[in-house]
Structures are given as structure tokens and as C-alpha cells.
Scaffold this motif. Structure first.
Motif, short mmCIF file in Angstrom:
data_model
loop_
_atom_site.label_atom_id
_atom_site.label_comp_id
_atom_site.label_asym_id
_atom_site.label_seq_id
_atom_site.Cartn_x
_atom_site.Cartn_y
_atom_site.Cartn_z
N TYR A 51 -4.70 -6.33 -1.79
CA TYR A 51 -4.10 -5.19 -1.36
C TYR A 51 -2.49 -5.06 -1.33
O TYR A 51 -1.67 -5.32 -0.41
N GLY B 12 3.66 3.85 3.41
CA GLY B 12 2.23 3.67 3.20
C GLY B 12 1.49 4.06 2.29
O GLY B 12 0.05 4.13 2.43
N ASN C 85 -4.23 9.95 1.50
CA ASN C 85 -5.28 9.88 2.42
C ASN C 85 -5.87 11.51 2.95
O ASN C 85 -6.68 11.83 3.15
N TYR D 9 -9.63 -2.31 -2.62
CA TYR D 9 -10.47 -1.61 -1.80
C TYR D 9 -11.85 -2.34 -1.89
O TYR D 9 -12.78 -1.68 -1.12
N GLU E 264 -13.25 8.15 3.40
CA GLU E 264 -11.81 8.13 3.04
C GLU E 264 -11.54 8.57 1.41
O GLU E 264 -12.45 8.13 0.87
N SER F 92 -8.26 8.08 -0.97
CA SER F 92 -7.03 7.54 -1.14
C SER F 92 -6.52 7.89 -2.62
O SER F 92 -6.77 7.36 -3.59
C1 AVI Z 1 -3.72 4.13 5.52
N1 AVI Z 1 -3.87 4.27 4.09
C2 AVI Z 1 -2.82 4.48 3.21
C3 AVI Z 1 -5.06 3.19 3.39
C4 AVI Z 1 -5.08 3.63 1.92
O1 AVI Z 1 -4.89 2.48 0.99
O2 AVI Z 1 -5.62 4.69 1.71
C5 AVI Z 1 -6.36 3.17 4.08
C6 AVI Z 1 -7.23 2.09 3.53
N2 AVI Z 1 -8.53 2.03 3.53
C7 AVI Z 1 -9.01 1.00 3.04
N3 AVI Z 1 -8.31 0.11 2.81
C8 AVI Z 1 -6.97 0.82 3.11
#
Ligand code: AVI
Length: 321
Positions: free
Chosen positions: A57, A163, A168, A208, A282, A284
Motif C-alpha cells: 500500500y 489520502g 472513494n 488492495y 468500496e 477507489s
Molecule cells: C481511505 N481510502 C483512500 C482507501 C483507498 O485506498 O481507497 C481505503 C482502502 N480500502 C482498502 N484499502 C484501502
């Protein structure tokens, strides 16, 4: 946290009924989906903090690297006598870099939905920067209509939304958020926005789908939360985390997928899941230069500066009205 409903205070009861209504509506809809904000209970927030430390990440450490490298440029663009308004401040780690770079800051306004997070952060900042006026606002920044009165004393209001949290949001929600922020920041205001960039899909996929399975735990924590707060009986071993990059939409999509047919009770209602059926949790979105410009323009902003890392993984943009 786990106590009987009789021990919950008013705010907790409101949160729980909002969660129940959203889950029931999401499981009744086609396709099924539960809004991402419900991933962040106490355990979900701790798991997200752990995600930010994962080798795969790259987002968090790359954004911090960009902020460290260009904090003086950002402060120079903002000029003296500003108020810094952070959307979704969490622990305010990144804003500390800007607070230190922006000398003569009139006020720092962290906005966060979690009162606990906000109070702890505000107290820490007051201790470390005794001359800085810290004005926390406990609110959902998607609907916030007003900033504290003192902020109007500032020469300019600088918003900070780091961030890639903007990613999202659906494009229509991202535009609505930026329009609202532009209005609140007012004339002469600016927004420092962190966005994740489009790149090799394998790199995105790995970010992810980490090898340690922390992102999977983060997704499946939503099932735990439903079991605990909505008296649901999800069998966690019967669902799996699924995340992939959709190149057409330019976004990572995340779901929990049912591994074998079953019926689950949630808040007194029965829901049947077929094998392979998935529930969306989600999106992203990832951006290129044109995408950032389109998004900024959709809310009446223009891009004054863009800072990136050498590998162009992530960007911090300075938007002006
Ligand atoms: C908070 N957000 C920016 C993260 C993203 O990377 O979209 C949330 C996330 N979900 C899974 N990993 C990270």
C-alpha cells in the motif's frame, strides 16, 4: 462497544439505526452494496491504519514523501495568516507537516465524524503547538454547512483533503463535495487535495490484495460489525474479500463474495445469498492529469500546482477558485 443496547448513549443509538437502515437498504438493492463509511468502526479504523503500513500500500508513504518534499512550496502558495481546514482529519499526521511549514497559521480546523478521534487529535495539537488555535468540528464533511466563526479572521482558508479519500466517492459525489468545500473555503480559498494516480494495474491490484491479508480482514470486518451491532449471523468463513482494477471505469472495486449458498439473518430479516454473489463495499478511483483537471473544473476549481513523487504514483494538487 459490545454492551446491551440499554447501555448505548443517544449518539450511539443514532449511529446504530443509521447503520441498520443503510445495511437493510443495501441488501435489498440490486446489485447489493453497503456504503464504505461503515467499514470504519474502531476495529476497521485500526485495520485501515495497518493497511497504511503495508509494503504493497504505497499511497500513504508516497503522499507523506511528497508533502515532506514540497511543504515549503505549499506554504508559500498559501501565504501568511491562513486557516487550515482538514476534511476527515483522523489523527492529523499529514496536517502536522503543513502546520509546521505554514508559519503564522491563524487556526487549524480538523473536521471528523468521530468525536473520540477529534478530541484526542485536538488535545495533542494544542499541547504540541500552544500558540495555534485548534477548532475541531465534529461533523460529516459531506454535509457540513458552516465553519467556526473565528476562521473568518484568517486572510485565506486552505482546505486539506489528503489520502485519496476523494477516490472513494463516485464522480458525482466528488463534484458535490468539491463544490461544498469551495463554498466553505470562500473567496481566495484553496484546497490541497491528495489523489492516487493511474498506473500499472498489477501494482494497483497488489495494493488492495496484500499478501498478509489485512485488506481482506478490513472488508470482512463489515460482516463482524453486522453480527455484533445488528444481531446478524454471517459465517465469516463463507465469504471472501474480492478487489480488482476496472480499467474502463479507472477504479478499484471491492466486494465481499459469498462462497456457498446460505441464508443470513440481519436485524431480524432473512437474506439469501447465492454462491458467487457479491456485495459491493468500496470504489477507489484512480486519476490521470486530465481526470484531475476535469474533476477540479466540475466544481469551479482550477489546478494551480501539482506535486508528484519521481515514480508518479501519487499526486498532491493545489486547487484555487
Ligand atoms: C481511505 N481510502 C483512500 C482507501 C483507498 O485506498 O481507497 C481505503 C482502502 N480500502 C482498502 N484499502 C484501502
Amino acid at each position: 462497544m459490545n454492551g446491551s443496547p440499554l447501555l448505548l448513549d443517544r449518539a450511539q443509538l443514532d449511529d446504530r439505526s443509521e447503520f441498520r437502515d443503510a445495511v437493510l437498504a443495501g441488501l435489498d438493492s440490486t446489485p447489493r452494496a453497503i456504503p464504505a463509511k461503515f467499514l470504519y468502526d474502531a476495529r476497521g479504523s485500526a485495520l485501515f491504519d495497518a493497511i497504511c503500513e503495508l509494503p504493497e500500500y504505497y499511497l500513504t508513504r508516497t503522499e507523506i514523501e511528497i508533502l515532506r518534499r514540497f511543504e515549503a512550496d505549499i506554504a508559500a502558495m498559501a501565504g501568511p495568516g491562513c486557516a487550515l481546514v482538514e476534511y476527515g482529519s483522523g489523527s492529523s499526521v499529514k496536517s502536522r507537516l503543513l502546520i509546521e511549514a505554514m508559519r503564522d497559521l491563524v487556526a487549524y480546523v480538523p473536521i471528523d465524524i468521530s468525536r473520540q478521534h477529534l478530541d484526542a487529535t485536538a488535545n495533542g495539537l494544542r499541547r504540541d503547538y500552544p500558540h495555534l488555535k485548534v477548532e475541531p468540528v465534529c461533523a460529516d464533511y459531506m454535509t457540513l454547512a458552516r465553519l467556526p466563526a473565528d476562521v473568518s479572521a484568517a486572510r485565506r482558508r486552505i482546505g486539506f483533503f489528503p489520502g485519496s479519500t476523494i477516490g472513494n466517492l463516485l464522480p458525482v459525489e466528488a463534484t458535490a463535495f468539491l463544490c461544498r468545500a469551495r463554498g466553505l473555503l470562500g473567496e481566495g480559498g484553496a484546497l490541497v487535495l491528495g489523489v492516487d494516480l493511474k498506473k500499472d494495474p498489477r501494482r494497483l491490484h497488489d495494493a488492495y490484495n496484500d499478501a498478509a491479508g489485512v485488506t481482506a480482514q478490513f472488508t470482512l470486518n463489515l460482516l463482524r460489525r453486522m453480527n455484533r451491532e445488528l444481531e446478524a449471523n454471517f459465517d465469516l468463513s463463507a465469504f471472501a474479500h474480492e478487489a480488482f482494477y476496472n480499467p474502463v471505469e479507472g477504479r478499484i472495486e471491492i466486494y465481499f463474495r459469498c462462497l456457498r449458498p446460505q441464508t443470513v439473518t440481519v436485524a431480524g430479516r432473512s437474506f439469501t445469498f447465492a454462491e458467487g454473489e457479491r456485495v459491493h463495499t468500496e470504489y477507489s478511483y484512480k486519476f490521470d492529469d486530465a481526470g484531475i483537471a476535469t474533476l477540479a473544473r466540475s466544481a469551479g476549481f482550477t489546478i494551480a500546482r501539482t506535486w508528484t513523487d519521481p515514480a508518479r504514483l501519487f499526486a498532491v494538487v493545489y486547487l484555487v477558485s
